[in-house]
Design an enzyme around this catalytic site. Structure first.
Site, PDB file in Angstrom:
ATOM      1  N   ASP A 241      14.008  -1.073  37.267  1.00  0.00           N
ATOM      2  CA  ASP A 241      14.665  -2.276  37.280  1.00  0.00           C
ATOM      3  C   ASP A 241      15.191  -2.417  35.870  1.00  0.00           C
ATOM      4  OD1 ASP A 241      15.520  -4.960  37.831  1.00  0.00           O
ATOM      5  OD2 ASP A 241      14.379  -4.797  39.678  1.00  0.00           O
ATOM      6  N   ASN A 291      18.150   0.774  46.085  1.00  0.00           N
ATOM      7  CA  ASN A 291      17.921  -0.565  46.754  1.00  0.00           C
ATOM      8  C   ASN A 291      18.679  -1.713  45.670  1.00  0.00           C
ATOM      9  OD1 ASN A 291      16.585  -2.842  48.081  1.00  0.00           O
ATOM     10  ND2 ASN A 291      15.828  -3.022  46.072  1.00  0.00           N
ATOM     11  N   ALA A 301      40.830 -15.103  46.908  1.00  0.00           N
ATOM     12  CA  ALA A 301      41.857 -15.801  46.270  1.00  0.00           C
ATOM     13  C   ALA A 301      41.382 -16.417  44.864  1.00  0.00           C
ATOM     14  CB  ALA A 301      42.544 -16.927  47.087  1.00  0.00           C
ATOM     15  N   ASN A 302      40.262 -16.537  44.697  1.00  0.00           N
ATOM     16  CA  ASN A 302      39.640 -16.812  43.569  1.00  0.00           C
ATOM     17  C   ASN A 302      38.825 -16.047  42.539  1.00  0.00           C
ATOM     18  OD1 ASN A 302      40.476 -19.553  44.424  1.00  0.00           O
ATOM     19  ND2 ASN A 302      38.350 -19.937  45.473  1.00  0.00           N
ATOM     20  N   ASN A 350      31.839 -10.714  55.735  1.00  0.00           N
ATOM     21  CA  ASN A 350      31.392 -11.824  55.388  1.00  0.00           C
ATOM     22  C   ASN A 350      31.947 -12.798  54.497  1.00  0.00           C
ATOM     23  OD1 ASN A 350      29.381 -13.885  55.857  1.00  0.00           O
ATOM     24  ND2 ASN A 350      28.235 -13.306  54.175  1.00  0.00           N
ATOM     25  N   TYR A 356      31.445  -7.604  47.659  1.00  0.00           N
ATOM     26  CA  TYR A 356      30.208  -6.886  48.185  1.00  0.00           C
ATOM     27  C   TYR A 356      30.606  -6.422  49.316  1.00  0.00           C
ATOM     28  CZ  TYR A 356      25.229  -7.537  49.612  1.00  0.00           C
ATOM     29  OH  TYR A 356      24.100  -7.235  49.966  1.00  0.00           O
TER      30      TYR A 356
HETATM   31  P1  NAI Z   1      17.317  -9.282  44.701  1.00  0.00           P
HETATM   32  O1  NAI Z   1      18.324 -10.021  43.957  1.00  0.00           O
HETATM   33  O2  NAI Z   1      16.023 -10.107  45.144  1.00  0.00           O
HETATM   34  O3  NAI Z   1      16.754  -7.954  44.142  1.00  0.00           O
HETATM   35  C1  NAI Z   1      17.495  -7.106  43.440  1.00  0.00           C
HETATM   36  C2  NAI Z   1      16.806  -6.427  42.286  1.00  0.00           C
HETATM   37  O4  NAI Z   1      17.913  -5.376  41.871  1.00  0.00           O
HETATM   38  C3  NAI Z   1      16.350  -7.170  41.205  1.00  0.00           C
HETATM   39  O5  NAI Z   1      15.212  -7.201  40.896  1.00  0.00           O
HETATM   40  C4  NAI Z   1      17.477  -6.927  40.112  1.00  0.00           C
HETATM   41  O6  NAI Z   1      16.953  -7.180  38.729  1.00  0.00           O
HETATM   42  C5  NAI Z   1      17.584  -5.440  40.432  1.00  0.00           C
HETATM   43  N1  NAI Z   1      18.912  -4.948  39.920  1.00  0.00           N
HETATM   44  C6  NAI Z   1      20.142  -5.815  39.889  1.00  0.00           C
HETATM   45  N2  NAI Z   1      21.033  -4.889  39.118  1.00  0.00           N
HETATM   46  C7  NAI Z   1      20.434  -3.823  38.532  1.00  0.00           C
HETATM   47  C8  NAI Z   1      20.860  -2.836  37.576  1.00  0.00           C
HETATM   48  N3  NAI Z   1      21.983  -2.766  37.214  1.00  0.00           N
HETATM   49  N4  NAI Z   1      20.103  -1.847  37.315  1.00  0.00           N
HETATM   50  C9  NAI Z   1      18.732  -1.961  37.810  1.00  0.00           C
HETATM   51  N5  NAI Z   1      18.218  -2.696  38.799  1.00  0.00           N
HETATM   52  C10 NAI Z   1      19.103  -3.988  39.079  1.00  0.00           C
HETATM   53  O7  NAI Z   1      18.004  -8.693  46.073  1.00  0.00           O
HETATM   54  P2  NAI Z   1      17.208  -8.370  47.597  1.00  0.00           P
HETATM   55  O8  NAI Z   1      17.597  -9.541  48.275  1.00  0.00           O
HETATM   56  O9  NAI Z   1      15.933  -8.004  47.262  1.00  0.00           O
HETATM   57  O10 NAI Z   1      18.215  -7.038  47.967  1.00  0.00           O
HETATM   58  C11 NAI Z   1      17.725  -5.789  47.510  1.00  0.00           C
HETATM   59  C12 NAI Z   1      19.174  -5.105  48.325  1.00  0.00           C
HETATM   60  O11 NAI Z   1      19.262  -5.395  49.625  1.00  0.00           O
HETATM   61  C13 NAI Z   1      20.500  -5.263  47.798  1.00  0.00           C
HETATM   62  O12 NAI Z   1      21.040  -4.013  47.689  1.00  0.00           O
HETATM   63  C14 NAI Z   1      21.059  -6.292  48.482  1.00  0.00           C
HETATM   64  O13 NAI Z   1      22.544  -6.185  48.631  1.00  0.00           O
HETATM   65  C15 NAI Z   1      20.621  -5.526  49.918  1.00  0.00           C
HETATM   66  N6  NAI Z   1      20.707  -6.750  51.053  1.00  0.00           N
HETATM   67  C16 NAI Z   1      19.829  -7.936  51.008  1.00  0.00           C
HETATM   68  C17 NAI Z   1      19.774  -8.726  52.329  1.00  0.00           C
HETATM   69  C18 NAI Z   1      19.223 -10.023  52.219  1.00  0.00           C
HETATM   70  O14 NAI Z   1      19.133 -10.746  53.354  1.00  0.00           O
HETATM   71  N7  NAI Z   1      18.517 -10.380  51.029  1.00  0.00           N
HETATM   72  C19 NAI Z   1      20.940  -8.639  53.208  1.00  0.00           C
HETATM   73  C20 NAI Z   1      21.729  -7.267  53.350  1.00  0.00           C
HETATM   74  C21 NAI Z   1      21.484  -6.412  52.096  1.00  0.00           C
END
Ligand code: NAI
Length: 450
Positions: A241, A291, A301-302, A350, A356
């Site tokens: 991370d 992940n 548009a924004n 969405n 995204y």
């Molecule tokens: P979250 O925001 O809670 O966790 C994401 C993690 O990725 C964070 O710890 C962040 O520090 C880390 N991260 C962000 N940019 C980074 C980088 N450049 N290098 C290293 N680490 C980085 O998000 P969540 O909800 O746990 O989502 C995880 C994955 O699941 C993402 O890819 C998200 O798009 C996807 N997702 C989540 C959904 C949901 O309902 N929560 C639905 C569909 C997909």
């Protein structure tokens, strides 16, 4: 944690009130626990082909209580409907209606699983129609089931491998995944098996024993759940991370007795840093889970350039660059696995998420194209596409939008981070060796969008 409404209406007075008022009636889903039985109750293996017979024999060998014909009023844990020899849509009526007659006896949290062949590999229009008909049938049936029961399908793609059978390793691997509590939030989905590669684990509770797995974005949310689940399944985990998440990252890495790597995955050298860390600290690298992801929502548009670029950079460009390094590395050649986290936004779209959506649609395209590059050394690459998952990210949504998103699926509740992690753990295991280039939705069969 299951949401409060689900806890309230899943039993006693709350359940009766919800029923009388016609409110959604989610139940607490059966989720995997080490040592838990694969399925609770007898399994009806329906269908009279040789493939059905072979499958029933294999499942008996797993110690399951297998029935070839339903017994009157007996509660069933699962119905496995084998349709591997249908040649014409008219062939569907007898086996489907026979299985349908047992649906009232399916237990809460039960399973219906079809096994059939892809329409793309059919030799004539009637056969293609019959096979594709199973798609519509299964997805409709999943919407009819209640009380946490799910319906999913396994497709054998004999186009690439004519030896594929109902008992090929990854057909059995997918069957075990769908039967078990590991697939609690997967509903109305198909997994296509493309080759006879793969093998079932010797120890079903530790299918990843001896493997080294890297998980990006592991400091919290879904990534932390993936790290815990891969560790539970026996893998040594490298938790990655950004430096700003260092404390949380260290806590997760300690909890899973793995190592932490502070790294921004969008750096040019991220792939090399990941390989170097895994090999130096753990001697090998078998699994990479992409992940880490971010959202920067705005209507197009924004939308400003910063929001657009940063989402593309983290969610897809970083994965492409890291994969290039992995594919070029001599340390990633022993039947390795890549599993990427997409999103249903990348499939159905969405509002407010064009950036995204482009990045997550990109993940799906990347996975499909990279599968051929992984094949020469027995590697696979797949994606999971989560729907509404209960995380810090979704907890911040406005109440009404969150409640709608949470209930608008066949299971009438949001998924847990563990549900996404379980699908990833399956796709990271040897049991999925014949499955590559696939996108598995973990969305409770979302009712809105594709
Ligand atoms: P979250 O925001 O809670 O966790 C994401 C993690 O990725 C964070 O710890 C962040 O520090 C880390 N991260 C962000 N940019 C980074 C980088 N450049 N290098 C290293 N680490 C980085 O998000 P969540 O909800 O746990 O989502 C995880 C994955 O699941 C993402 O890819 C998200 O798009 C996807 N997702 C989540 C959904 C949901 O309902 N929560 C639905 C569909 C997909």
């Amino acid at each position: 944690m299951t949401d409060t409404y689900t806890q309230l209406v899943s039993q006693g007075l709350g359940r009766d009130v919800a029923k009388r008022l016609g409110l959604p009636q989610p139940v607490v889903l059966r989720r995997h626990q080490p040592g838990a039985p694969l399925v609770t109750g007898p399994v009806l293996v329906s269908g009279d082909s040789a493939g059905a017979n072979d499958l029933a024999t294999t499942m008996l060998g797993w110690g399951l209580d297998v029935r070839r014909n339903a017994l009157p009023k007996e509660k069933l844990g699962a119905i496995v409907l084998v349709l591997d020899t249908v040649q014409h849509p008219e062939d569907l009526s007898k086996p489907v209606l026979t299985a349908g007659a047992s649906l009232r006896d399916l237990s809460p949290n039960g399973r219906v699983i079809t096994i059939s062949r892809t329409s793309q590999s059919a030799r004539n229009p009637a056969s293609a129609a019959a096979r594709q008909g199973i798609d519509g049938l299964l997805r409709s049936l999943a919407k009819e089931l209640r009380a946490g029961a799910t319906a999913n399908g396994i497709l054998l793609d004999e186009h690439l491998d004519e030896h594929l059978a109902t008992t090929s390793p990854s057909a059995l691997g997918a069957l075990r995944f769908f039967l078990s509590g590991r697939s609690a939030y997967v509903d109305g989905q198909f997994l296509t098996v493309r080759s006879t590669s793969g093998s079932l684990p010797i120890d079903a509770d530790r299918p990843l024993a001896g493997k080294v797995a890297v998980v990006t974005g592991a400091a919290r949310g879904i990534g932390a759940a993936i790290a815990r689940t891969l560790h539970r399944d026996g893998a040594k985990v490298v938790a990655v991370d950004i430096p700003a998440a260092g404390d949380h990252l260290a806590a997760v890495a300690n909890e899973v007795r793995g190592t932490a790597l502070q790294l921004d995955i969008s750096r040019d050298d991220a792939g090399h840093r990941i390989i170097e860390h895994a090999v130096e600290r753990h001697g090998r690298l078998d699994i990479v889970v992409h992940n880490a992801g971010i959202t920067r929502d705005r209507l197009l548009a924004n939308m400003d350039e910063g929001r657009w670029q940063s989402v593309i950079a983290v969610n897809i460009a970083a994965q492409l660059r890291i994969n290039e390094a992995l594919l070029a590395s001599e340390h990633f050649k022993d039947s390795p696995r890549i599993v990427s986290v997409a999103s249903t936004t990348g499939i159905a779209g969405n509002r407010g998420q064009t950036n995204y959506g482009a990045s997550k649609g990109g993940v799906i395209g990347m996975v499909r194209s990279t599968a051929a590059l992984m094949e020469p050394f027995g590697g696979t690459i797949n994606a999971v596409a989560p729907g509404f998952i209960e995380t810090e990210m979704t907890a911040k949504m406005p109440f009404a939008i969150r409640e709608a998103a949470r209930r608008l699926n066949s299971l009438k509740q949001g998924g847990q981070p563990q549900d996404v992690a379980e699908a990833i753990a399956f796709l990271a295991s040897d049991a999925s060796g014949g499955i590559s280039g696939e996108v598995l939705r973990v969305c409770g069969q979302q009712l809105v969008g594709a």
